[in-house]
Design an enzyme around this catalytic site. Structure first.
Site, PDB file in Angstrom:
ATOM      1  N   THR A   1     -39.461 -89.249  10.139  1.00 50.45           N
ATOM      2  CA  THR A   1     -40.312 -88.981  11.092  1.00 50.45           C
ATOM      3  C   THR A   1     -39.937 -90.064  12.095  1.00 50.45           C
ATOM      4  O   THR A   1     -40.161 -89.589  13.440  1.00 50.45           O
ATOM      5  CB  THR A   1     -41.923 -89.337  10.508  1.00 50.45           C
TER       6      THR A   1
ATOM      7  N   THR B   1     -44.623-101.117  17.967  1.00 54.61           N
ATOM      8  CA  THR B   1     -45.224-102.239  17.254  1.00 54.61           C
ATOM      9  C   THR B   1     -44.571-103.553  17.524  1.00 54.61           C
ATOM     10  O   THR B   1     -43.147-103.679  17.948  1.00 54.61           O
ATOM     11  CB  THR B   1     -45.032-101.934  15.816  1.00 54.61           C
ATOM     12  N   ASP B   2     -45.137-104.500  17.326  1.00 53.34           N
ATOM     13  CA  ASP B   2     -44.625-105.813  17.568  1.00 53.34           C
ATOM     14  C   ASP B   2     -43.463-106.347  16.522  1.00 53.34           C
ATOM     15  O   ASP B   2     -42.651-107.137  16.566  1.00 53.34           O
ATOM     16  CB  ASP B   2     -45.854-106.783  17.626  1.00 53.34           C
ATOM     17  N   GLU B   3     -43.556-105.506  15.431  1.00 58.88           N
ATOM     18  CA  GLU B   3     -42.837-105.757  14.186  1.00 58.88           C
ATOM     19  C   GLU B   3     -41.414-105.565  14.257  1.00 58.88           C
ATOM     20  O   GLU B   3     -40.764-105.952  13.523  1.00 58.88           O
ATOM     21  CB  GLU B   3     -43.301-104.885  12.882  1.00 58.88           C
TER      22      GLU B   3
ATOM     23  N   LYS C   1     -39.002 -98.265  13.359  1.00 62.14           N
ATOM     24  CA  LYS C   1     -39.789 -98.170  14.585  1.00 62.14           C
ATOM     25  C   LYS C   1     -38.519 -98.675  15.624  1.00 62.14           C
ATOM     26  O   LYS C   1     -38.725 -98.384  16.984  1.00 62.14           O
ATOM     27  CB  LYS C   1     -40.930 -99.155  14.630  1.00 62.14           C
TER      28      LYS C   1
ATOM     29  N   LEU D   1     -56.221-110.366  -1.505  1.00 61.35           N
ATOM     30  CA  LEU D   1     -55.456-111.174  -0.361  1.00 61.35           C
ATOM     31  C   LEU D   1     -54.119-111.230  -1.243  1.00 61.35           C
ATOM     32  O   LEU D   1     -53.766-111.827  -2.205  1.00 61.35           O
ATOM     33  CB  LEU D   1     -55.877-112.585  -0.358  1.00 61.35           C
TER      34      LEU D   1
HETATM   35  P1  NAD Z   1     -51.602 -93.547  11.040  1.00 59.08           P
HETATM   36  O1  NAD Z   1     -50.801 -93.774   9.815  1.00 59.08           O
HETATM   37  O2  NAD Z   1     -52.878 -93.697  11.020  1.00 59.08           O
HETATM   38  O3  NAD Z   1     -51.431 -92.349  11.878  1.00 59.08           O
HETATM   39  C1  NAD Z   1     -50.160 -91.616  12.109  1.00 59.08           C
HETATM   40  C2  NAD Z   1     -50.554 -90.051  12.408  1.00 59.08           C
HETATM   41  O4  NAD Z   1     -49.058 -89.360  12.340  1.00 59.08           O
HETATM   42  C3  NAD Z   1     -51.114 -89.056  11.235  1.00 59.08           C
HETATM   43  O5  NAD Z   1     -51.936 -88.431  11.750  1.00 59.08           O
HETATM   44  C4  NAD Z   1     -50.070 -88.432  10.525  1.00 59.08           C
HETATM   45  O6  NAD Z   1     -50.478 -87.363  10.018  1.00 59.08           O
HETATM   46  C5  NAD Z   1     -48.989 -88.189  11.806  1.00 59.08           C
HETATM   47  N1  NAD Z   1     -47.861 -88.012  11.469  1.00 59.08           N
HETATM   48  C6  NAD Z   1     -46.790 -88.604  10.208  1.00 59.08           C
HETATM   49  N2  NAD Z   1     -45.748 -87.782  10.095  1.00 59.08           N
HETATM   50  C7  NAD Z   1     -45.842 -87.034  11.138  1.00 59.08           C
HETATM   51  C8  NAD Z   1     -44.955 -85.967  11.622  1.00 59.08           C
HETATM   52  N3  NAD Z   1     -43.732 -85.756  11.109  1.00 59.08           N
HETATM   53  N4  NAD Z   1     -45.231 -85.008  12.450  1.00 59.08           N
HETATM   54  C9  NAD Z   1     -46.318 -85.212  13.079  1.00 59.08           C
HETATM   55  N5  NAD Z   1     -47.287 -86.126  12.901  1.00 59.08           N
HETATM   56  C10 NAD Z   1     -46.781 -86.902  11.575  1.00 59.08           C
HETATM   57  O7  NAD Z   1     -50.998 -94.586  12.142  1.00 59.08           O
HETATM   58  P2  NAD Z   1     -51.549 -95.416  13.411  1.00 59.08           P
HETATM   59  O8  NAD Z   1     -51.839 -96.881  12.668  1.00 59.08           O
HETATM   60  O9  NAD Z   1     -52.665 -94.512  14.311  1.00 59.08           O
HETATM   61  O10 NAD Z   1     -50.367 -95.772  14.218  1.00 59.08           O
HETATM   62  C11 NAD Z   1     -50.115 -94.874  15.342  1.00 59.08           C
HETATM   63  C12 NAD Z   1     -48.605 -95.228  15.927  1.00 59.08           C
HETATM   64  O11 NAD Z   1     -48.984 -96.609  16.533  1.00 59.08           O
HETATM   65  C13 NAD Z   1     -47.473 -95.433  15.332  1.00 59.08           C
HETATM   66  O12 NAD Z   1     -46.171 -95.081  16.004  1.00 59.08           O
HETATM   67  C14 NAD Z   1     -47.308 -97.006  14.809  1.00 59.08           C
HETATM   68  O13 NAD Z   1     -46.162 -97.380  14.637  1.00 59.08           O
HETATM   69  C15 NAD Z   1     -47.742 -97.489  15.946  1.00 59.08           C
HETATM   70  N6  NAD Z   1     -48.528 -98.974  15.906  1.00 59.08           N
HETATM   71  C16 NAD Z   1     -49.541 -99.172  14.915  1.00 59.08           C
HETATM   72  C17 NAD Z   1     -50.154-100.280  14.748  1.00 59.08           C
HETATM   73  C18 NAD Z   1     -51.214-100.605  13.853  1.00 59.08           C
HETATM   74  O14 NAD Z   1     -51.801-101.470  13.788  1.00 59.08           O
HETATM   75  N7  NAD Z   1     -51.853 -99.667  13.079  1.00 59.08           N
HETATM   76  C19 NAD Z   1     -49.698-101.234  15.882  1.00 59.08           C
HETATM   77  C20 NAD Z   1     -48.807-101.232  16.859  1.00 59.08           C
HETATM   78  C21 NAD Z   1     -48.186 -99.926  16.668  1.00 59.08           C
HETATM   79  O1  DAU Z   2     -48.054-105.526  13.922  1.00 58.14           O
HETATM   80  C1  DAU Z   2     -48.214-104.170  13.789  1.00 58.14           C
HETATM   81  C2  DAU Z   2     -48.298-103.404  12.628  1.00 58.14           C
HETATM   82  O2  DAU Z   2     -49.465-103.711  11.872  1.00 58.14           O
HETATM   83  C3  DAU Z   2     -48.047-101.956  12.721  1.00 58.14           C
HETATM   84  O3  DAU Z   2     -46.860-101.539  13.292  1.00 58.14           O
HETATM   85  C4  DAU Z   2     -48.264-101.152  11.389  1.00 58.14           C
HETATM   86  O4  DAU Z   2     -48.366 -99.891  11.448  1.00 58.14           O
HETATM   87  C5  DAU Z   2     -49.647-101.668  10.750  1.00 58.14           C
HETATM   88  O5  DAU Z   2     -49.764-100.846   9.367  1.00 58.14           O
HETATM   89  C6  DAU Z   2     -49.681-102.950  10.627  1.00 58.14           C
HETATM   90  O6  DAU Z   2     -48.768-103.564   9.810  1.00 58.14           O
HETATM   91  P1  DAU Z   2     -49.135-104.861   8.805  1.00 58.14           P
HETATM   92  O7  DAU Z   2     -48.261-104.831   7.602  1.00 58.14           O
HETATM   93  O8  DAU Z   2     -49.111-106.082   9.378  1.00 58.14           O
HETATM   94  O9  DAU Z   2     -50.355-104.103   8.448  1.00 58.14           O
HETATM   95  P2  DAU Z   2     -51.351-104.357   6.989  1.00 58.14           P
HETATM   96  O10 DAU Z   2     -52.726-103.893   7.291  1.00 58.14           O
HETATM   97  O11 DAU Z   2     -50.469-103.497   6.069  1.00 58.14           O
HETATM   98  O12 DAU Z   2     -51.457-105.865   6.511  1.00 58.14           O
HETATM   99  C7  DAU Z   2     -51.977-106.789   7.502  1.00 58.14           C
HETATM  100  C8  DAU Z   2     -51.679-108.233   6.676  1.00 58.14           C
HETATM  101  O13 DAU Z   2     -52.650-108.184   5.727  1.00 58.14           O
HETATM  102  C9  DAU Z   2     -50.300-108.360   6.086  1.00 58.14           C
HETATM  103  O14 DAU Z   2     -49.867-109.664   6.282  1.00 58.14           O
HETATM  104  C10 DAU Z   2     -50.372-107.901   4.672  1.00 58.14           C
HETATM  105  C11 DAU Z   2     -52.085-108.465   4.312  1.00 58.14           C
HETATM  106  N1  DAU Z   2     -52.573-107.529   3.350  1.00 58.14           N
HETATM  107  C12 DAU Z   2     -52.592-106.290   3.397  1.00 58.14           C
HETATM  108  C13 DAU Z   2     -53.303-105.718   2.582  1.00 58.14           C
HETATM  109  C14 DAU Z   2     -53.086-103.946   2.748  1.00 58.14           C
HETATM  110  C15 DAU Z   2     -53.338-108.214   2.384  1.00 58.14           C
HETATM  111  O15 DAU Z   2     -53.330-109.463   2.256  1.00 58.14           O
HETATM  112  N2  DAU Z   2     -54.177-107.509   1.417  1.00 58.14           N
HETATM  113  C16 DAU Z   2     -54.074-106.414   1.493  1.00 58.14           C
HETATM  114  O16 DAU Z   2     -54.838-105.636   0.768  1.00 58.14           O
END
Ligand code: NAD
Ligand code: DAU
Length: 329
Positions: free
Chosen positions: A95, A119-121, A150, A202
């Protein structure tokens, strides 16, 4: 903006984006294309006047047809969860890399405006005691399969800008929180753990720092970049919340909700600290986040949302926790 094609619009950030875009411009024509993976939910878009197409961004004929009909493409679709990328990276490559390639080819062919969400990652991580922040010039150094895919997608977008002159912008944002976030993610997992009588969980010591931003602040920045961003440019998005450890966030949630937490197995390769420098976005486009300097206001609203919308998440809870428990988390 005429007709806007939103990929991944049934996911967390995409659905909040579509809601915000239509609130600001009710006449906007929105087409959402979403595969509806475990992370996508049609209900996230309930009540909105949009065209919804269930399909994958890897489906080239479908994407070609949809991009041809759009004026602007906003690309959210991705596999988004780091933990999942550690158990099975394959859909992430499909994807995030192949899907973005398919989209870029359609954008190139039909000469459409694209905004790519990232993403910042992609920058890797900072040491816990390093006060630096990522800028748009920080070299890429991704750690997990998720962040590597990404990073790959960002490189593809830049190559298509430089080699083929497509009209694209990129934004790299920090960790989002808010309504409609899947309960596998840190904040909603803890809220729903406490709501179901489980302790919050955590990873490791919880010293890691994430630069939390409310999803509405992220999407506000994306709309601004679509409207005024310079083509070919990248903008970092962050709300200066790079001072709260996971342990502090979990303690805030436990205090707000009345509950306890326990330490569980750490994530392999766990990134330590993320911190975004969003000066460029603030200076060039005058963007300002609404939820600043502390996440407590946004957190309280988010807790309220999960409390009020149990039917949205309850059916997934047992399976999500069983998956985590299998990995000691
Ligand atoms: P999410 O997992 O909640 O949503 C992703 C969506 O994409 C879902 O609706 C899923 O069904 C759809 N999807 C997955 N594969 C697909 C495919 N092949 N074709 C069409 N649709 C597809 O993710 P999110 O947290 O809403 O993240 C959205 C975007 O933002 C991503 O690109 C992610 O990398 C980026 N992002 C997320 C965060 C965060 O903290 N969540 C931060 C920075 C950037
Ligand atoms: O930084 C942007 C990214 O943030 C996005 O690109 C990703 O899509 C999004 O999933 C998120 O990534 P992280 O890995 O930082 O998010 P997550 O919510 O999985 O975890 C946040 C922090 O919390 C991480 O340091 C792991 C920790 N964690 C996570 C879970 C699920 C816990 O301590 N306990 C948990 O149960």
């Amino acid at each position: 903006m005429g007709t806007m094609l939103v990929t991944g619009g049934a996911g967390f950030i995409g659905a909040n984006f579509v809601r915000m875009a239509l609130k600001r411009d009710p006449k906007l024509d929105v087409i959402v294309v979403d595969k509806l993976t475990y992370a996508g939910n049609r209900v996230n878009l309930a009540g909105l006047n949009i065209e919804f197409v269930q399909g994958s961004i890897t489906d080239a004929p479908l994407i070609d047809e949809l991009v041809a009909r759009a004026d602007t493409v906003v690309h959210f679709a991705a596999e988004s969860h780091n933990d999942n990328s550690l158990t099975d990276p394959s859909p992430f490559v499909d994807t995030n890399v192949v899907g973005t390639f398919v989209l870029l080819e359609a954008v190139r062919k039909h000469n459409k405006r694209l905004h790519h969400i990232s993403t910042d990652e992609v920058f890797g991580d900072l040491a816990l005691d390093d006060p630096a922040r990522f800028t748009e010039h920080t070299p890429y150094n991704p750690s997990s399969p998720y962040s590597a895919t990404k990073a790959g997608s960002d490189h593809l977008v830049r190559a298509w800008v430089r080699s083929f002159g497509i009209k694209a912008t990129i934004s790299n944002c920090s960790n989002n929180y808010g309504p409609y976030q899947h309960i596998e993610k840190f904040i909603p997992r803890q809220i729903t753990n406490l709501l179901t009588g489980r302790p919050a969980k955590l990873y490791g010591t919880g010293a890691q720092v994430r630069d939390w931003i409310h999803v509405d602040d992220h999407n506000d920045a994306v709309l601004l970049i679509l409207e005024k961003g310079r083509l070919g440019e990248t903008y970092n998005i962050g709300a200066d919340n790079d001072h709260t450890s996971n342990k502090q966030v979990i303690e805030m949630i436990c205090e707000l909700m009345g509950g306890t937490y326990e330490h569980v197995a750490d994530r392999p390769g766990h990134d330590q600290r993320y911190a975004m420098d969003s000066t460029k976005l603030r200076e060039e486009l005058s963007w300002r986040p609404r939820y600043t300097s502390s996440i407590s206001e946004g957190l309280e609203r988010t807790i309220e949302w999960y409390r009020d919308n149990e039917e949205w998440w309850a059916a997934d809870k047992v399976a999500v926790e069983a998956k985590y428990a299998a990995g000691g988390q």
